[in-house]
Design an enzyme around this catalytic site. Sequence first.
Site, PDB file in Angstrom:
ATOM      1  N   SER A 132     -43.830  21.345  -5.661  1.00 19.27           N
ATOM      2  CA  SER A 132     -42.746  22.037  -4.993  1.00 19.27           C
ATOM      3  C   SER A 132     -43.099  22.365  -3.543  1.00 19.27           C
ATOM      4  O   SER A 132     -43.459  21.489  -2.762  1.00 19.27           O
ATOM      5  CB  SER A 132     -42.381  23.296  -5.787  1.00 19.27           C
ATOM      6  N   ASP A 155     -42.538  16.786  -7.195  1.00 15.37           N
ATOM      7  CA  ASP A 155     -41.207  17.272  -6.843  1.00 15.37           C
ATOM      8  C   ASP A 155     -41.251  18.154  -5.597  1.00 15.37           C
ATOM      9  O   ASP A 155     -40.966  19.361  -5.660  1.00 15.37           O
ATOM     10  CB  ASP A 155     -40.566  18.034  -8.003  1.00 15.37           C
ATOM     11  N   ARG A 169     -42.961  17.853   7.350  1.00 14.15           N
ATOM     12  CA  ARG A 169     -42.882  17.699   5.893  1.00 14.15           C
ATOM     13  C   ARG A 169     -43.939  16.701   5.440  1.00 14.15           C
ATOM     14  O   ARG A 169     -44.593  16.044   6.254  1.00 14.15           O
ATOM     15  CB  ARG A 169     -41.491  17.220   5.477  1.00 14.15           C
ATOM     16  N   ASP A 171     -45.470  13.353   4.348  1.00 12.65           N
ATOM     17  CA  ASP A 171     -45.130  11.977   4.711  1.00 12.65           C
ATOM     18  C   ASP A 171     -46.353  11.085   4.502  1.00 12.65           C
ATOM     19  O   ASP A 171     -47.463  11.587   4.288  1.00 12.65           O
ATOM     20  CB  ASP A 171     -44.633  11.904   6.158  1.00 12.65           C
ATOM     21  N   ASP A 174     -50.071  11.592   5.887  1.00 17.19           N
ATOM     22  CA  ASP A 174     -50.866  12.785   5.580  1.00 17.19           C
ATOM     23  C   ASP A 174     -52.097  12.486   4.730  1.00 17.19           C
ATOM     24  O   ASP A 174     -52.953  13.357   4.554  1.00 17.19           O
ATOM     25  CB  ASP A 174     -49.995  13.833   4.881  1.00 17.19           C
ATOM     26  N   HIS A 243     -37.382  20.988 -12.476  1.00 18.12           N
ATOM     27  CA  HIS A 243     -38.320  21.125 -11.349  1.00 18.12           C
ATOM     28  C   HIS A 243     -39.762  21.215 -11.848  1.00 18.12           C
ATOM     29  O   HIS A 243     -40.675  20.677 -11.214  1.00 18.12           O
ATOM     30  CB  HIS A 243     -37.946  22.374 -10.555  1.00 18.12           C
TER      31      HIS A 243
END
Length: 414
Positions: A132, A155, A169, A171, A174, A243
């Site tokens: 998350s 997720d 974010r 990607d 990373d 989730h």
Amino acid sequence: MAECYLCYCQIIGEQQSIGTQFFLHTREVRNPRTEIGRHIGLGTWNASRSTKILIHGFLDNSQQTWWFDMINALLDAEDCNVVMTDWSKGNKFPYTQGSANGQVVGAEIALLVKFMEGHGGKAANMHIIAHSLGAQIAGYAGERIPGLGRISGLDPAGPYFEKTDAAVRLDPTDAQFVDVIHTDASHALLLGSLEPYGHVDIYPNGGKDQPKCPQTAGKLLLGLTNAAQIDLNGVFETTMCSHFAVVHYYTESIRSKCPYMAYPCSSFDEFRSAKCSIACDNGECNRMGYYASPSQGQGKLYLTTQDTNRAPYCAYHYEIVAKSTGEYIQTRGKFSVTLTGTLSTETVTFDDDETTFKSNSVETRLIPLGKDLGQILYVNMNFQKTGNWLSSAFYSNLWSFERITVINGDRQQR
């Protein structure tokens, strides 16, 4: 230099209010867990072993049973260092503050990894597994760790991250390998995201609602936004069922003999309609979870699973291709197939009076099963003509096939 020192002091100051902690688990000392850190030392951390760094998400914490299940699964599978990150003092409402705090946590993880590198560790041997909002934190950490081996994003959180620049974010830049699993991209709550974030993005059951999980509803959104009335266990079991399914999928992928094979396709609807072959002749497929490989298929991959209320969750995917002869003009009815394998036998419906079979045509079906049949030895097709009296006169009482091909996608056998 002064600017870098100022940034470092700012990180430390904010980290103290967030209260980020790191707990080490090894085969020698699984429990009680040992706190480690740059200021208190690394305990029994061993530089010669690979290191798994786990990060929980929004509202979650490191004491939940699902994290201990994953830790034990990792240690059973591999003699490694498992570091559990706890930032539960900084992941509460409002979500805007929690997501902002995540940037600090990511920087703190990067500092810990650099500290480990100073004690003989190698970034290439480090694997971040994060759920998350934790998956987005993994991205913040990864961009600060040159040569980081792998990030598994479970997720990744969608709110404030979906359709944003890659710099803010998770990607593919990373880590050397970024594999992502999407399970809750329902549009009402949007806890996750359908947007691809990694080298390989896997969408079990389409990446939205998972089997047997309650469907997202507006009243659940109201409950999530009212911190004073939240029952976290109830939220995890209902609103966040899809989730959190990904955490259980990932842990099961470590323990299970199921391959959790995922297949390339343009969409989940196309996949379910058998418009994309599950024969991975050129290595286009990949495994969902712990055993995903950077040398196998990348991009968007799909698979189906069984109910989330019991393990194992994997489904075995069979593709059946039936080529009709030219002996009869057309027919319609119920076609069932009995597959006899080395491990089991199963009878499944190929078509239930939904398709008009024509001369020299080819019909393909994707059929997920809850068990592995083994190597297929025999195939038997049974046909019963439609009982619809209005149209049955136009259809043949008999039908014949020139060839029936069965592909076991998980075993890659034809």
